[in-house]
Design an enzyme around this catalytic site. Structure first.
Site, PDB file in Angstrom:
ATOM      1  N   ARG A 129      -0.419  -9.547  13.532  1.00 45.85           N
ATOM      2  CA  ARG A 129      -0.974  -8.679  12.561  1.00 45.85           C
ATOM      3  C   ARG A 129      -1.951  -9.228  11.417  1.00 45.85           C
ATOM      4  O   ARG A 129      -2.969  -8.244  11.296  1.00 45.85           O
ATOM      5  CB  ARG A 129       0.086  -7.556  12.066  1.00 45.85           C
ATOM      6  CG  ARG A 129       0.733  -6.658  12.913  1.00 45.85           C
ATOM      7  CD  ARG A 129       1.936  -6.133  12.531  1.00 45.85           C
ATOM      8  NE  ARG A 129       1.723  -5.685  10.991  1.00 45.85           N
ATOM      9  CZ  ARG A 129       2.978  -4.796  10.306  1.00 45.85           C
ATOM     10  NH1 ARG A 129       4.211  -5.350  10.642  1.00 45.85           N
ATOM     11  NH2 ARG A 129       2.931  -4.142   9.388  1.00 45.85           N
ATOM     12  N   ARG A 150      -9.574   0.636   8.517  1.00 45.80           N
ATOM     13  CA  ARG A 150      -9.157  -0.787   8.797  1.00 45.80           C
ATOM     14  C   ARG A 150      -9.941  -1.388   9.774  1.00 45.80           C
ATOM     15  O   ARG A 150      -9.651  -2.557  10.175  1.00 45.80           O
ATOM     16  CB  ARG A 150      -7.542  -0.575   9.754  1.00 45.80           C
ATOM     17  CG  ARG A 150      -6.521  -0.939   8.869  1.00 45.80           C
ATOM     18  CD  ARG A 150      -5.252  -0.808   9.566  1.00 45.80           C
ATOM     19  NE  ARG A 150      -4.185  -1.276   9.290  1.00 45.80           N
ATOM     20  CZ  ARG A 150      -3.291  -0.646   8.578  1.00 45.80           C
ATOM     21  NH1 ARG A 150      -3.200   0.335   8.193  1.00 45.80           N
ATOM     22  NH2 ARG A 150      -2.094  -1.583   8.524  1.00 45.80           N
ATOM     23  N   LYS A 194       0.838  -1.159   0.170  1.00 47.30           N
ATOM     24  CA  LYS A 194       0.001  -0.223   0.094  1.00 47.30           C
ATOM     25  C   LYS A 194       0.950   1.290  -0.167  1.00 47.30           C
ATOM     26  O   LYS A 194       0.795   2.116  -0.612  1.00 47.30           O
ATOM     27  CB  LYS A 194      -0.924  -0.014   1.248  1.00 47.30           C
ATOM     28  CG  LYS A 194      -1.790  -0.978   1.153  1.00 47.30           C
ATOM     29  CD  LYS A 194      -2.858  -1.089   2.541  1.00 47.30           C
ATOM     30  CE  LYS A 194      -2.134  -1.376   3.898  1.00 47.30           C
ATOM     31  NZ  LYS A 194      -1.568  -2.265   4.276  1.00 47.30           N
ATOM     32  N   ARG A 219      12.125  -5.766   5.413  1.00 49.61           N
ATOM     33  CA  ARG A 219      11.884  -4.515   5.394  1.00 49.61           C
ATOM     34  C   ARG A 219      12.309  -4.104   6.936  1.00 49.61           C
ATOM     35  O   ARG A 219      13.027  -3.191   7.210  1.00 49.61           O
ATOM     36  CB  ARG A 219      10.382  -3.935   5.478  1.00 49.61           C
ATOM     37  CG  ARG A 219      10.221  -2.353   5.722  1.00 49.61           C
ATOM     38  CD  ARG A 219       8.758  -2.186   5.395  1.00 49.61           C
ATOM     39  NE  ARG A 219       8.087  -2.453   6.398  1.00 49.61           N
ATOM     40  CZ  ARG A 219       6.546  -2.121   6.072  1.00 49.61           C
ATOM     41  NH1 ARG A 219       6.337  -1.401   5.043  1.00 49.61           N
ATOM     42  NH2 ARG A 219       5.553  -2.731   7.023  1.00 49.61           N
ATOM     43  N   ARG A 278      11.640  -0.517  12.155  1.00 50.41           N
ATOM     44  CA  ARG A 278      10.256  -0.739  12.611  1.00 50.41           C
ATOM     45  C   ARG A 278       9.770  -1.990  13.499  1.00 50.41           C
ATOM     46  O   ARG A 278      10.207  -2.903  13.170  1.00 50.41           O
ATOM     47  CB  ARG A 278       9.246  -0.611  11.360  1.00 50.41           C
ATOM     48  CG  ARG A 278       8.822   0.514  10.533  1.00 50.41           C
ATOM     49  CD  ARG A 278       8.030   0.457   9.617  1.00 50.41           C
ATOM     50  NE  ARG A 278       6.732  -0.190  10.118  1.00 50.41           N
ATOM     51  CZ  ARG A 278       5.759  -0.177   9.249  1.00 50.41           C
ATOM     52  NH1 ARG A 278       5.740   0.477   7.982  1.00 50.41           N
ATOM     53  NH2 ARG A 278       4.584  -0.849   9.492  1.00 50.41           N
TER      54      ARG A 278
HETATM   55  P1  B4P Z   1       4.394  -1.550   2.082  1.00 56.95           P
HETATM   56  O1  B4P Z   1       4.246  -0.877   0.822  1.00 56.95           O
HETATM   57  O2  B4P Z   1       5.540  -0.621   3.015  1.00 56.95           O
HETATM   58  O3  B4P Z   1       3.562  -1.999   2.885  1.00 56.95           O
HETATM   59  P2  B4P Z   1       2.126  -1.510   3.562  1.00 56.95           P
HETATM   60  O4  B4P Z   1       0.873  -2.350   3.060  1.00 56.95           O
HETATM   61  O5  B4P Z   1       1.957  -0.299   3.302  1.00 56.95           O
HETATM   62  O6  B4P Z   1       2.388  -1.788   5.092  1.00 56.95           O
HETATM   63  P3  B4P Z   1       1.720  -1.841   6.696  1.00 56.95           P
HETATM   64  O7  B4P Z   1       0.340  -2.240   6.542  1.00 56.95           O
HETATM   65  O8  B4P Z   1       2.705  -2.392   7.438  1.00 56.95           O
HETATM   66  O9  B4P Z   1       1.873  -0.430   6.990  1.00 56.95           O
HETATM   67  P4  B4P Z   1       0.926   0.678   7.896  1.00 56.95           P
HETATM   68  O10 B4P Z   1       1.952   1.800   7.888  1.00 56.95           O
HETATM   69  O11 B4P Z   1      -0.294   1.000   7.181  1.00 56.95           O
HETATM   70  O12 B4P Z   1       5.463  -2.803   1.715  1.00 56.95           O
HETATM   71  C1  B4P Z   1       6.093  -3.482   2.534  1.00 56.95           C
HETATM   72  C2  B4P Z   1       7.454  -4.202   1.923  1.00 56.95           C
HETATM   73  O13 B4P Z   1       7.304  -4.897   0.827  1.00 56.95           O
HETATM   74  C3  B4P Z   1       8.290  -2.927   1.544  1.00 56.95           C
HETATM   75  O14 B4P Z   1       9.679  -3.303   2.291  1.00 56.95           O
HETATM   76  C4  B4P Z   1       8.202  -2.860   0.360  1.00 56.95           C
HETATM   77  O15 B4P Z   1       9.650  -2.463  -0.308  1.00 56.95           O
HETATM   78  C5  B4P Z   1       8.029  -4.278  -0.349  1.00 56.95           C
HETATM   79  N1  B4P Z   1       7.402  -4.412  -1.291  1.00 56.95           N
HETATM   80  C6  B4P Z   1       6.256  -3.807  -1.885  1.00 56.95           C
HETATM   81  N2  B4P Z   1       5.840  -3.908  -2.938  1.00 56.95           N
HETATM   82  C7  B4P Z   1       6.767  -4.985  -3.396  1.00 56.95           C
HETATM   83  C8  B4P Z   1       6.533  -5.968  -4.668  1.00 56.95           C
HETATM   84  N3  B4P Z   1       5.624  -5.859  -5.628  1.00 56.95           N
HETATM   85  N4  B4P Z   1       7.643  -6.980  -4.468  1.00 56.95           N
HETATM   86  C9  B4P Z   1       8.298  -7.412  -3.496  1.00 56.95           C
HETATM   87  N5  B4P Z   1       8.255  -6.482  -2.475  1.00 56.95           N
HETATM   88  C10 B4P Z   1       7.457  -5.478  -2.228  1.00 56.95           C
HETATM   89  O16 B4P Z   1       0.609   0.190   9.475  1.00 56.95           O
HETATM   90  C11 B4P Z   1       1.520   0.140  10.576  1.00 56.95           C
HETATM   91  C12 B4P Z   1       0.766  -0.230  11.775  1.00 56.95           C
HETATM   92  O17 B4P Z   1       0.171   0.970  12.125  1.00 56.95           O
HETATM   93  C13 B4P Z   1      -0.628  -1.192  11.785  1.00 56.95           C
HETATM   94  O18 B4P Z   1      -0.189  -2.476  12.239  1.00 56.95           O
HETATM   95  C14 B4P Z   1      -1.167  -0.666  13.023  1.00 56.95           C
HETATM   96  O19 B4P Z   1      -0.779  -0.965  14.201  1.00 56.95           O
HETATM   97  C15 B4P Z   1      -1.302   0.848  12.717  1.00 56.95           C
HETATM   98  N6  B4P Z   1      -2.334   1.389  12.091  1.00 56.95           N
HETATM   99  C16 B4P Z   1      -1.856   2.016  10.703  1.00 56.95           C
HETATM  100  N7  B4P Z   1      -3.218   2.422  10.195  1.00 56.95           N
HETATM  101  C17 B4P Z   1      -4.284   2.158  11.261  1.00 56.95           C
HETATM  102  C18 B4P Z   1      -5.653   2.194  11.271  1.00 56.95           C
HETATM  103  N8  B4P Z   1      -6.396   2.660  10.176  1.00 56.95           N
HETATM  104  N9  B4P Z   1      -6.312   1.833  12.404  1.00 56.95           N
HETATM  105  C19 B4P Z   1      -5.509   1.232  13.460  1.00 56.95           C
HETATM  106  N10 B4P Z   1      -4.312   1.182  13.376  1.00 56.95           N
HETATM  107  C20 B4P Z   1      -3.660   1.674  12.530  1.00 56.95           C
END
Ligand code: B4P
Length: 199
Positions: free
Chosen positions: A146, A89, A14, A128, A134
């Site tokens: 998670r 979420r 995302k 990551r 993190r």
């Molecule tokens: P990202 O792109 O970083 O993943 P994400 O889906 O954004 O991550 P996440 O769900 O952990 O984060 P969030 O900050 O929302 O990709 C992950 C990895 O994969 C990276 O290293 C990237 O380089 C790699 N990658 C990407 N695309 C790829 C591909 N095509 N092929 C190979 N590798 C690839 O949430 C963090 C925490 O914050 C949650 O657990 C929760 O505790 C809290 N939180 C956030 N929003 C919330 C909400 N609305 N309500 C309650 N808690 C919340």
């Protein structure tokens, strides 16, 4: 306004895809994960509270993230559209977002869900965690927690938007560019359909 939600499990890309989408389509990027990490880095009371939940692999309470989004929407009242990344979420967050947008005489236009298998996600997050610092990415047990939270609390949000006819699922495995092409095509066809219905 064009308001997009990028939806998917932890590590589905995302954040990665969001950076490219905002650059191409000029939307304002609202990532609750990034906003919470900024609060944690600033050691604010909100950040200290959020850290307790994030470190355990739990969701931060709804009222905290809904309040954050509310003030961000107000800050960007002239935006041509928003990209919501990692929000909503829970069903309560989705209902609150619908209400906040309706006060502003707008609504969610489309929800794109990235579909990636759990084993690939665990591998991505652990990788990551080696460099990101993190705390929620370094321990496999926390990562699995998670996913459990995602399945019970977040996955139903996809059904909420499917019932509104707004959900599209896109394969989130492949190169970042391949996935971005599929995401871009989906956004462009939605924008074109909207322009046609107006003209
Ligand atoms: P990202 O792109 O970083 O993943 P994400 O889906 O954004 O991550 P996440 O769900 O952990 O984060 P969030 O900050 O929302 O990709 C992950 C990895 O994969 C990276 O290293 C990237 O380089 C790699 N990658 C990407 N695309 C790829 C591909 N095509 N092929 C190979 N590798 C690839 O949430 C963090 C925490 O914050 C949650 O657990 C929760 O505790 C809290 N939180 C956030 N929003 C919330 C909400 N609305 N309500 C309650 N808690 C919340």
């Amino acid at each position: 306004m064009f308001n997009l939600i990028l939806f998917g499990p932890p590590g589905s890309g995302k954040g990665t895809q969001s950076e490219k989408i905002v650059e191409k389509f000029g939307l304002v990027h609202l990532s609750t994960g990034n906003l919470l990490r900024q609060e944690i880095a600033g050691k604010t009371p909100l950040g200290l509270e959020a850290k307790n939940f994030i470190d355990k692999g739990q969701l931060v309470p709804d009222e905290v993230v809904i309040g954050m989004i509310d003030s961000c929407l107000d800050k960007h009242s002239y935006a041509k559209g928003f990209l919501f990344d990692g929000f909503p979420r829970t069903i309560a967050q989705a209902e609150a977002l619908d209400k906040l947008l309706s006060y502003k005489k707008t609504a969610i236009s489309k929800v794109i869900a990235l579909d990636v298998l759990e084993e690939e996600l665990v591998a991505r997050l652990l990788k990551r965690g080696e460099t990101s610092g993190r705390s929620d990415d370094t321990d496999e047990a926390i990562i699995r927690k998670r996913f459990l939270v995602y399945k019970t609390e977040t996955e139903p949000v996809a059904g909420y938007y499917e019932a509104q006819g707004k959900l599209e699922v896109i394969k989130g495995i492949g190169t970042i560019e391949e996935i971005f092409e599929a995401v871009s095509n989906s956004i462009e066809s939605e924008i074109a359909a909207r322009q046609q219905s107006v003209s």
